[in-house]
Enzyme design. Sequence first.
Site, mmCIF file in Angstrom:
data_model
loop_
_atom_site.group_PDB
_atom_site.id
_atom_site.type_symbol
_atom_site.label_atom_id
_atom_site.label_comp_id
_atom_site.label_asym_id
_atom_site.label_seq_id
_atom_site.Cartn_x
_atom_site.Cartn_y
_atom_site.Cartn_z
ATOM 1 N N LYS A 52 -0.345 -24.546 -76.983
ATOM 2 C CA LYS A 52 -0.178 -24.593 -75.529
ATOM 3 C C LYS A 52 1.237 -24.132 -75.193
ATOM 4 O O LYS A 52 2.221 -24.712 -75.650
ATOM 5 C CB LYS A 52 -0.417 -26.012 -75.010
ATOM 6 C CG LYS A 52 -0.274 -26.161 -73.502
ATOM 7 C CD LYS A 52 -0.554 -27.609 -73.095
ATOM 8 C CE LYS A 52 -0.382 -27.818 -71.608
ATOM 9 N NZ LYS A 52 -0.637 -29.227 -71.225
ATOM 10 N N LYS A 64 -3.921 -22.108 -74.759
ATOM 11 C CA LYS A 64 -3.726 -22.239 -73.324
ATOM 12 C C LYS A 64 -2.334 -21.736 -72.971
ATOM 13 O O LYS A 64 -1.361 -22.163 -73.598
ATOM 14 C CB LYS A 64 -3.870 -23.709 -72.911
ATOM 15 C CG LYS A 64 -3.670 -23.970 -71.422
ATOM 16 C CD LYS A 64 -3.737 -25.451 -71.095
ATOM 17 C CE LYS A 64 -3.523 -25.673 -69.598
ATOM 18 N NZ LYS A 64 -3.533 -27.110 -69.248
#
Length: 321
Positions: free
Chosen positions: A194, A247
Amino acid sequence: MFKRFRRLRLNPVLRNLVQETRLDIHDFIYPLFVRSGEGIKNEVASMPGVYQMSIDNILKECEELKALGLKAIILFGIPDTKDSVGSEALCEHGIIARAVRAIKQAHPDMFVVTDLCFCEYTDHGHCGVLDPKLQTVDNDATLTLLAEQAIIHAKAGADMIAPSGMMDGMISAIRAGLDEAGFSHIPIMSYSTKFASAYYGPFRDVAESAPSFGDRRSYQMNPANRREAILESIEDETEGADILMVKPALAYLDIVRDIREASMLPLAVYNVSGEYSMLKMAAKAGVIDYERVMMETLIGFKRAGADIIITYHAKEAAKLL
């Protein structure tokens, strides 16, 4: 002689027969944002078509999703009160626990994933307990609380836990906590890679989770780092994650492919708020064919190697599919 690639493109039936990558409604997880109250359905200005909803409207939304063939959601909670340690996230009567119980009672066939983090629940907006000396999240103190939060979600009926805080060792801590509490069957979908991304901007509006100071670059990843991105996901696999995730998605398709080639685990991408809103605003300005660009973007995630797509486009894509 030269290769005549167009032979396989002239007939539409043949084009479909040789298509290499396909989207399916079963690829999608749809994000939902729940808060206390009744009759609440507040559209987020920066994310047209996305709402903060009370539990009663979340249940109606689940009906609509199932009618479209969508049976997987990921829940984010917006608490009534926030404090320095995110106490409501650690309460069995907190908004997520109450929402999960209501959803599983009304829609037992809905697959409910819960986002596991503290940023929505802390008054400082960071993803765990703060270390006052370093002015960042205290990694190890937060691990204990993440395990507690995961057990609360599992007791409420969550089908899968999705930790998003990028704490070192979070998968080991959560897996151990779940197993000891009798939830060894509950899978973990880790936000394993992420990035500290500007693409999250509109999400901060809907989740009301913007940091009150600084940013999250001391725990989320540097967008410039490719090798580290692969290491982060492989470490979470080693610690016991069942599904990995990248992400954001759109600017990181090289990372999606790298992790796909490095791991045999299922791989998810999160098609984040900024990616969604850019398409919505471009459509409003009349500069793109929205539906075609949306579907092209989603199939790009699959082509890069994603098995699962978390996306605010899920309902629109399901109607087209």
